[in-house]
Write a protein that holds these residues in place. Structure first.
Motif, PDB file in Angstrom:
ATOM      1  N   TRP A 176       4.671  -5.445  -2.673  1.00  0.00           N
ATOM      2  CA  TRP A 176       5.117  -4.233  -3.730  1.00  0.00           C
ATOM      3  C   TRP A 176       4.676  -4.617  -5.045  1.00  0.00           C
ATOM      4  N   LEU A 177       4.856  -6.041  -5.691  1.00  0.00           N
ATOM      5  CA  LEU A 177       4.527  -6.449  -7.102  1.00  0.00           C
ATOM      6  C   LEU A 177       2.930  -6.608  -7.117  1.00  0.00           C
ATOM      7  N   SER A 178       2.218  -6.983  -6.121  1.00  0.00           N
ATOM      8  CA  SER A 178       0.866  -7.090  -6.540  1.00  0.00           C
ATOM      9  C   SER A 178       0.302  -5.555  -6.435  1.00  0.00           C
ATOM     10  N   ILE A 179       0.605  -4.779  -5.389  1.00  0.00           N
ATOM     11  CA  ILE A 179       0.215  -3.431  -5.399  1.00  0.00           C
ATOM     12  C   ILE A 179       0.593  -2.660  -6.961  1.00  0.00           C
ATOM     13  N   LYS A 180       1.773  -2.903  -7.261  1.00  0.00           N
ATOM     14  CA  LYS A 180       2.248  -2.150  -8.446  1.00  0.00           C
ATOM     15  C   LYS A 180       1.258  -2.830  -9.621  1.00  0.00           C
ATOM     16  N   ASN A 181       1.158  -4.142 -10.053  1.00  0.00           N
ATOM     17  CA  ASN A 181       0.576  -4.442 -10.858  1.00  0.00           C
ATOM     18  C   ASN A 181      -0.936  -4.967 -11.145  1.00  0.00           C
ATOM     19  N   MET A 182      -1.515  -4.974  -9.985  1.00  0.00           N
ATOM     20  CA  MET A 182      -2.923  -5.466  -9.957  1.00  0.00           C
ATOM     21  C   MET A 182      -3.724  -3.949  -9.747  1.00  0.00           C
ATOM     22  N   PRO A 183      -4.997  -3.864 -10.120  1.00  0.00           N
ATOM     23  CA  PRO A 183      -6.114  -2.881  -9.792  1.00  0.00           C
ATOM     24  C   PRO A 183      -6.195  -2.761  -8.297  1.00  0.00           C
ATOM     25  N   ASP A 184      -6.386  -1.578  -7.732  1.00  0.00           N
ATOM     26  CA  ASP A 184      -6.669  -1.228  -6.593  1.00  0.00           C
ATOM     27  C   ASP A 184      -7.832  -2.208  -5.990  1.00  0.00           C
ATOM     28  N   LEU A 185      -8.812  -2.378  -6.804  1.00  0.00           N
ATOM     29  CA  LEU A 185      -9.887  -3.373  -6.232  1.00  0.00           C
ATOM     30  C   LEU A 185      -9.432  -4.534  -5.885  1.00  0.00           C
ATOM     31  N   VAL A 186      -8.373  -5.323  -6.446  1.00  0.00           N
ATOM     32  CA  VAL A 186      -7.878  -6.483  -6.208  1.00  0.00           C
ATOM     33  C   VAL A 186      -7.103  -6.099  -5.078  1.00  0.00           C
ATOM     34  N   THR A 187      -6.315  -5.519  -4.836  1.00  0.00           N
ATOM     35  CA  THR A 187      -5.532  -5.376  -3.644  1.00  0.00           C
ATOM     36  C   THR A 187      -6.568  -5.130  -2.511  1.00  0.00           C
ATOM     37  N   ARG A 188      -7.571  -4.246  -2.578  1.00  0.00           N
ATOM     38  CA  ARG A 188      -8.149  -4.074  -1.543  1.00  0.00           C
ATOM     39  C   ARG A 188      -9.091  -5.057  -1.166  1.00  0.00           C
ATOM     40  N   HIS A 189      -9.441  -6.037  -2.035  1.00  0.00           N
ATOM     41  CA  HIS A 189     -10.465  -7.276  -1.787  1.00  0.00           C
ATOM     42  C   HIS A 189      -9.494  -8.122  -1.047  1.00  0.00           C
ATOM     43  N   PHE A 190      -7.980  -8.436  -1.519  1.00  0.00           N
ATOM     44  CA  PHE A 190      -7.536  -9.549  -0.829  1.00  0.00           C
ATOM     45  C   PHE A 190      -6.801  -8.917   0.777  1.00  0.00           C
ATOM     46  N   SER A 191      -6.721  -7.644   0.835  1.00  0.00           N
ATOM     47  CA  SER A 191      -6.193  -6.792   2.040  1.00  0.00           C
ATOM     48  C   SER A 191      -7.482  -7.207   3.008  1.00  0.00           C
ATOM     49  N   ASN A 192      -8.821  -6.926   2.517  1.00  0.00           N
ATOM     50  CA  ASN A 192      -9.913  -7.269   3.558  1.00  0.00           C
ATOM     51  C   ASN A 192     -10.251  -8.613   3.990  1.00  0.00           C
ATOM     52  N   THR A 193      -9.691  -9.575   2.806  1.00  0.00           N
ATOM     53  CA  THR A 193      -9.716 -11.081   3.357  1.00  0.00           C
ATOM     54  C   THR A 193      -8.875 -11.289   4.386  1.00  0.00           C
ATOM     55  N   ILE A 194      -7.468 -10.734   4.115  1.00  0.00           N
ATOM     56  CA  ILE A 194      -6.542 -10.972   5.308  1.00  0.00           C
ATOM     57  C   ILE A 194      -6.947 -10.464   6.621  1.00  0.00           C
ATOM     58  N   LEU A 195      -7.363  -9.327   6.590  1.00  0.00           N
ATOM     59  CA  LEU A 195      -7.769  -8.464   7.771  1.00  0.00           C
ATOM     60  C   LEU A 195      -8.968  -9.100   8.576  1.00  0.00           C
ATOM     61  N   LYS A 196      -9.903  -9.559   7.725  1.00  0.00           N
ATOM     62  CA  LYS A 196     -10.976 -10.164   8.588  1.00  0.00           C
ATOM     63  C   LYS A 196     -10.465 -11.680   9.232  1.00  0.00           C
ATOM     64  N   LYS A 197      -9.560 -12.367   8.671  1.00  0.00           N
ATOM     65  CA  LYS A 197      -9.046 -13.596   9.256  1.00  0.00           C
ATOM     66  C   LYS A 197      -8.049 -13.463  10.234  1.00  0.00           C
ATOM     67  N   ASP A 198      -7.146 -12.410   9.794  1.00  0.00           N
ATOM     68  CA  ASP A 198      -5.818 -12.442  10.830  1.00  0.00           C
ATOM     69  C   ASP A 198      -5.933 -11.212  11.646  1.00  0.00           C
ATOM     70  N   ARG A 199      -6.513 -10.201  11.480  1.00  0.00           N
ATOM     71  CA  ARG A 199      -6.746  -8.882  12.318  1.00  0.00           C
ATOM     72  C   ARG A 199      -5.198  -8.337  12.117  1.00  0.00           C
ATOM     73  N   MET A 200      -4.636  -8.332  11.263  1.00  0.00           N
ATOM     74  CA  MET A 200      -3.322  -7.781  10.931  1.00  0.00           C
ATOM     75  C   MET A 200      -3.052  -8.009   9.373  1.00  0.00           C
ATOM     76  N   LEU A 201      -2.361  -6.994   9.123  1.00  0.00           N
ATOM     77  CA  LEU A 201      -1.791  -7.143   7.636  1.00  0.00           C
ATOM     78  C   LEU A 201      -0.226  -6.534   7.771  1.00  0.00           C
ATOM     79  N   SER A 202       0.750  -7.438   7.062  1.00  0.00           N
ATOM     80  CA  SER A 202       1.956  -7.134   7.031  1.00  0.00           C
ATOM     81  C   SER A 202       2.464  -6.756   5.510  1.00  0.00           C
ATOM     82  N   CYS A 203       2.971  -5.771   5.133  1.00  0.00           N
ATOM     83  CA  CYS A 203       2.952  -5.490   3.675  1.00  0.00           C
ATOM     84  C   CYS A 203       4.604  -4.590   3.490  1.00  0.00           C
ATOM     85  N   TYR A 204       5.176  -4.866   2.471  1.00  0.00           N
ATOM     86  CA  TYR A 204       6.250  -4.221   2.385  1.00  0.00           C
ATOM     87  C   TYR A 204       6.513  -3.563   0.889  1.00  0.00           C
ATOM     88  N   PHE A 205       7.248  -2.609   0.803  1.00  0.00           N
ATOM     89  CA  PHE A 205       7.695  -2.057  -0.542  1.00  0.00           C
ATOM     90  C   PHE A 205       9.307  -1.552  -0.527  1.00  0.00           C
TER      91      PHE A 205
END
Length: 258
Positions: A176-205
């Motif tokens: 929640w804090l990173s989604i709220k405070n960082m640009p969408d491009l940053v959130t998408r970049h790191f989400s992509n990085t996580i999904l490529k490595k882990d094949r899952m994303l766990s995120c809460y707000f």
């Protein structure tokens, strides 16, 4: 098991008591209603993007809105967020699970400790849970330092721990804090990085983030992006995620591992 990425979205439904941490005062009924207002907006977004999620609900909040919690349990998973958000006793582990079970009529498999504080795995097992989602395996000043903890789901004494997702190497947290405070491009970049490595994303707000927080005693990094601004952020994030995998609950993900 399908090869599609798994998207584990979770929502902490609780009394809106965070201003109390910063010297503010919020009447109890308002603490309940702010989260209720935000939750209705969350559900609209989830309907738009066909999100199936896990809702970690305090028993106290659920007892004020039992019909809504029953509705959540029809499509989503309802799990425990303890009995109260600001008061904790060991017996609340079992009593919160039983209270939610009585409301929903469905098993309550998961637990998340308020403010992601540590919780005993042995106590959770004794209280009847199958998994814990109280771990954010990164460093957050004033909250926790979990650099040494596993970054992805693992089992401890035959009990599942499902951490919030962080990136490999630098352990950037997508929450929640990173989604709220960082640009969408940053959130998408790191989400992509996580999904490529882990094949899952766990995120809460939290639902209260979608209420207008400008009149509350909160630091700017919490208050600044709230209400319609946070709704816009989440709308963009969920639209992006919908193209990246399949939404599922925590319990569904665990069953897929069998």
């Amino acid at each position: 098991m399908s090869k599609a990425n798994r998207l584990l979205i979770s929502v902490d439904v609780e009394e809106f008591d965070i201003p109390l941490e910063f010297g503010g005062q919020v009447p109890l009924q308002e603490q309940l209603s702010v989260s209720h207002h935000g939750l209705m907006t969350v559900l609209d977004l989830f309907e738009r993007y066909q999100v199936r999620a896990t809702f970690f609900v305090t028993a106290y909040w659920a007892q004020h809105y039992p019909e809504l919690v029953r509705q959540l349990a029809v499509r989503h998973e309802v799990a425990s967020h303890a009995y109260y958000h600001s008061k904790y006793a060991p017996e609340h582990l079992e009593s919160s699970r039983l209270a939610l079970l009585a409301i929903t009529g469905k098993p309550v498999n998961g637990f998340r400790m308020p403010r992601l504080k540590p919780v005993s795995i042995a106590s959770l097992k004794c209280a009847g849970y199958l998994y814990d989602a109280s771990l954010n395996p990164t460093w957050l000043p004033g909250r926790y330092n979990n650099w040494d903890k596993p970054r992805t789901p693992f089992r401890e004494n035959d009990f599942w721990i499902i951490p919030s997702s962080v990136s490999p190497l630098c352990r950037y947290p997508v929450f929640w804090l990173s989604i709220k405070n960082m640009p969408d491009l940053v959130t998408r970049h790191f989400s992509n990085t996580i999904l490529k490595k882990d094949r899952m994303l766990s995120c809460y707000f939290h639902p209260w983030e979608l209420a207008d927080l400008n009149n509350y005693t909160l630091p700017g990094y919490i208050r600044r992006v709230s209400g319609n601004k946070m709704q816009h952020r989440l709308n963009s994030f969920l639209r992006y995620l919908q193209q990246k995998g399949e939404f599922c609950t925590h319990s569904e993900w665990i069953r897929e591992q069998a």
